[in-house]
Design a protein around this motif. Structure first.
Motif, PDB file in Angstrom:
ATOM      1  N   SER A  34       0.848  -1.194   0.000  1.00  0.00           N
ATOM      2  CA  SER A  34       0.000   0.000   0.000  1.00  0.00           C
ATOM      3  C   SER A  34       0.880   1.239   0.000  1.00  0.00           C
ATOM      4  O   SER A  34       1.756   1.400   0.851  1.00  0.00           O
ATOM      5  CB  SER A  34      -0.915   0.007   1.229  1.00  0.00           C
ATOM      6  N   VAL A  35       0.634   2.139  -0.952  1.00  0.00           N
ATOM      7  CA  VAL A  35       1.468   3.346  -1.074  1.00  0.00           C
ATOM      8  C   VAL A  35       0.620   4.610  -0.885  1.00  0.00           C
ATOM      9  O   VAL A  35       1.006   5.693  -1.324  1.00  0.00           O
ATOM     10  CB  VAL A  35       2.194   3.376  -2.433  1.00  0.00           C
ATOM     11  N   VAL A  36      -0.510   4.479  -0.210  1.00  0.00           N
ATOM     12  CA  VAL A  36      -1.458   5.597  -0.142  1.00  0.00           C
ATOM     13  C   VAL A  36      -0.896   6.800   0.613  1.00  0.00           C
ATOM     14  O   VAL A  36      -1.237   7.950   0.288  1.00  0.00           O
ATOM     15  CB  VAL A  36      -2.800   5.147   0.477  1.00  0.00           C
ATOM     16  N   ILE A  37      -0.053   6.578   1.616  1.00  0.00           N
ATOM     17  CA  ILE A  37       0.490   7.710   2.374  1.00  0.00           C
ATOM     18  C   ILE A  37       1.522   8.468   1.530  1.00  0.00           C
ATOM     19  O   ILE A  37       1.522   9.708   1.479  1.00  0.00           O
ATOM     20  CB  ILE A  37       1.104   7.238   3.701  1.00  0.00           C
ATOM     21  N   ASP A  38       2.409   7.734   0.862  1.00  0.00           N
ATOM     22  CA  ASP A  38       3.363   8.383  -0.036  1.00  0.00           C
ATOM     23  C   ASP A  38       2.635   9.103  -1.173  1.00  0.00           C
ATOM     24  O   ASP A  38       3.044  10.188  -1.600  1.00  0.00           O
ATOM     25  CB  ASP A  38       4.326   7.353  -0.618  1.00  0.00           C
ATOM     26  N   GLU A  39       1.570   8.494  -1.660  1.00  0.00           N
ATOM     27  CA  GLU A  39       0.754   9.097  -2.720  1.00  0.00           C
ATOM     28  C   GLU A  39       0.161  10.423  -2.245  1.00  0.00           C
ATOM     29  O   GLU A  39       0.169  11.420  -2.981  1.00  0.00           O
ATOM     30  CB  GLU A  39      -0.353   8.114  -3.100  1.00  0.00           C
ATOM     31  N   ALA A  40      -0.333  10.442  -1.007  1.00  0.00           N
ATOM     32  CA  ALA A  40      -0.887  11.680  -0.446  1.00  0.00           C
ATOM     33  C   ALA A  40       0.200  12.740  -0.286  1.00  0.00           C
ATOM     34  O   ALA A  40      -0.018  13.929  -0.566  1.00  0.00           O
ATOM     35  CB  ALA A  40      -1.555  11.394   0.898  1.00  0.00           C
ATOM     36  N   GLU A  41       1.386  12.324   0.177  1.00  0.00           N
ATOM     37  CA  GLU A  41       2.498  13.274   0.300  1.00  0.00           C
ATOM     38  C   GLU A  41       2.854  13.881  -1.050  1.00  0.00           C
ATOM     39  O   GLU A  41       3.171  15.076  -1.159  1.00  0.00           O
ATOM     40  CB  GLU A  41       3.728  12.571   0.874  1.00  0.00           C
ATOM     41  N   ASN A  42       2.774  13.071  -2.089  1.00  0.00           N
ATOM     42  CA  ASN A  42       3.156  13.544  -3.417  1.00  0.00           C
ATOM     43  C   ASN A  42       2.226  14.615  -3.965  1.00  0.00           C
ATOM     44  O   ASN A  42       2.598  15.336  -4.900  1.00  0.00           O
ATOM     45  CB  ASN A  42       3.254  12.364  -4.392  1.00  0.00           C
ATOM     46  N   ARG A  43       1.029  14.739  -3.396  1.00  0.00           N
ATOM     47  CA  ARG A  43       0.185  15.877  -3.750  1.00  0.00           C
ATOM     48  C   ARG A  43       0.916  17.190  -3.471  1.00  0.00           C
ATOM     49  O   ARG A  43       0.855  18.136  -4.252  1.00  0.00           O
ATOM     50  CB  ARG A  43      -1.132  15.830  -2.968  1.00  0.00           C
TER      51      ARG A  43
END
Length: 278
Positions: free
Chosen positions: A256-265
């Motif tokens: 799961s990469v959802v936290i890194d994905e959110a940071e990338n916003r």
């Protein structure tokens, strides 16, 4: 966006028309004798004298698809603005999210063509189509092999889908649509889960919820489906309803990469600001 502006040395001014003391009219040629107190024509021109750019976030009302698919509010801002307008999510698109999504895929899996699955998921209420629209378009533009999985009746906008196909072909990728969720996961390297409403029930949420109830147990990202993939990463734009869109076992897993994905916003939107404003 606010954090990104501050980190780049700017100041963010947040306005919420309708939530404070005034409301905005975006339609041209109307007689403003109702509850709207200011027209976008003046509003955005004044903002342009104060600010370097305008970020606009306007959610879908989920009432009239033919009207909302044209993004009337965002279009009005762009028409009248003398400074750059950034779409922070509209009825039809969420390009900032899609930019961060493509950044995340490249960050985790490296450059090149990937097998990417955009899967519909059950949700207790109909949701807008902005995120899936923009994710599909961005994946096509990036040249990925995109599989869009959804139950019958949950197709994306036809005109947009034609553009997605054209973009994929031009970038060396491909687009396929599957109504069999298990088959869609086969060989996937990226699984992106998102719920969205059906055009045929637009403006009729009660009818849609009665129809979509049959998909609750099947259209969820769970461990069994992820085993069908090619060790895929799991993505979602957040916030997400656990054990509705995705099981705890998947979202809490190392894939799961959802936290890194959110940071990338944050990083993606700082890049957009830097590109626009230098």
């Amino acid at each position: 966006m606010q954090v990104g502006i501050y980190e780049l040395g700017g100041n963010a001014v947040v306005l919420e028309p309708g939530g404070t003391s005034w409301t905005l009219e975006h339609r041209d040629g109307v007689v403003m004798d109702g509850d709207k107190t200011e027209h976008v024509a003046e509003f955005v021109k004044v903002l342009g004298r104060y600010c370097s750019a305008i970020g606009v976030r306007t959610f879908a009302a989920l009432k009239n698809w033919e009207e909302e698919r044209t993004d009337p509010v965002l279009t009005a801002f762009a028409k009248h603005s003398e400074v750059p307008v950034i779409n922070l999510e509209s009825a039809m698109h969420h390009p900032c999210q899609a930019t961060a999504d493509m950044m995340t895929v490249r960050e985790k899996l490296g450059p090149g063509r990937k097998r990417v699955v955009l899967t519909w998921a059950w949700h207790p209420k109909p949701l807008p189509m902005a995120v899936p629209n923009s994710f599909a378009l961005a994946a096509a533009q990036a040249g990925h092999d995109l599989v869009i999985a959804h139950p019958p009746g949950y197709e994306l906008d036809g005109e947009l889908f034609s553009i997605i196909q054209e973009q994929a072909e031009g970038a060396g990728g491909s687009v396929a649509v599957k109504n069999d969720v298990d088959a869609a996961f086969e060989g996937a390297e990226v699984v992106y889960a998102k719920s969205w409403g059906s055009k045929q029930f637009y403006g009729a949420p009660e009818r849609e919820m009665a129809e979509r109830a049959q998909y609750r147990s099947q259209w969820i990202v769970d461990e069994q489906k992820m085993l069908r993939t090619n060790n895929a990463i799991f993505m979602h734009c957040l916030p997400v309803r656990r054990n509705v869109i995705v099981t705890d076992g998947v979202i809490d897993s190392p894939k799961s990469v959802v936290i890194d994905e959110a940071e990338n916003r944050l990083h993606a939107q700082k890049a957009i600001l830097a590109s626009l404003l230098g």
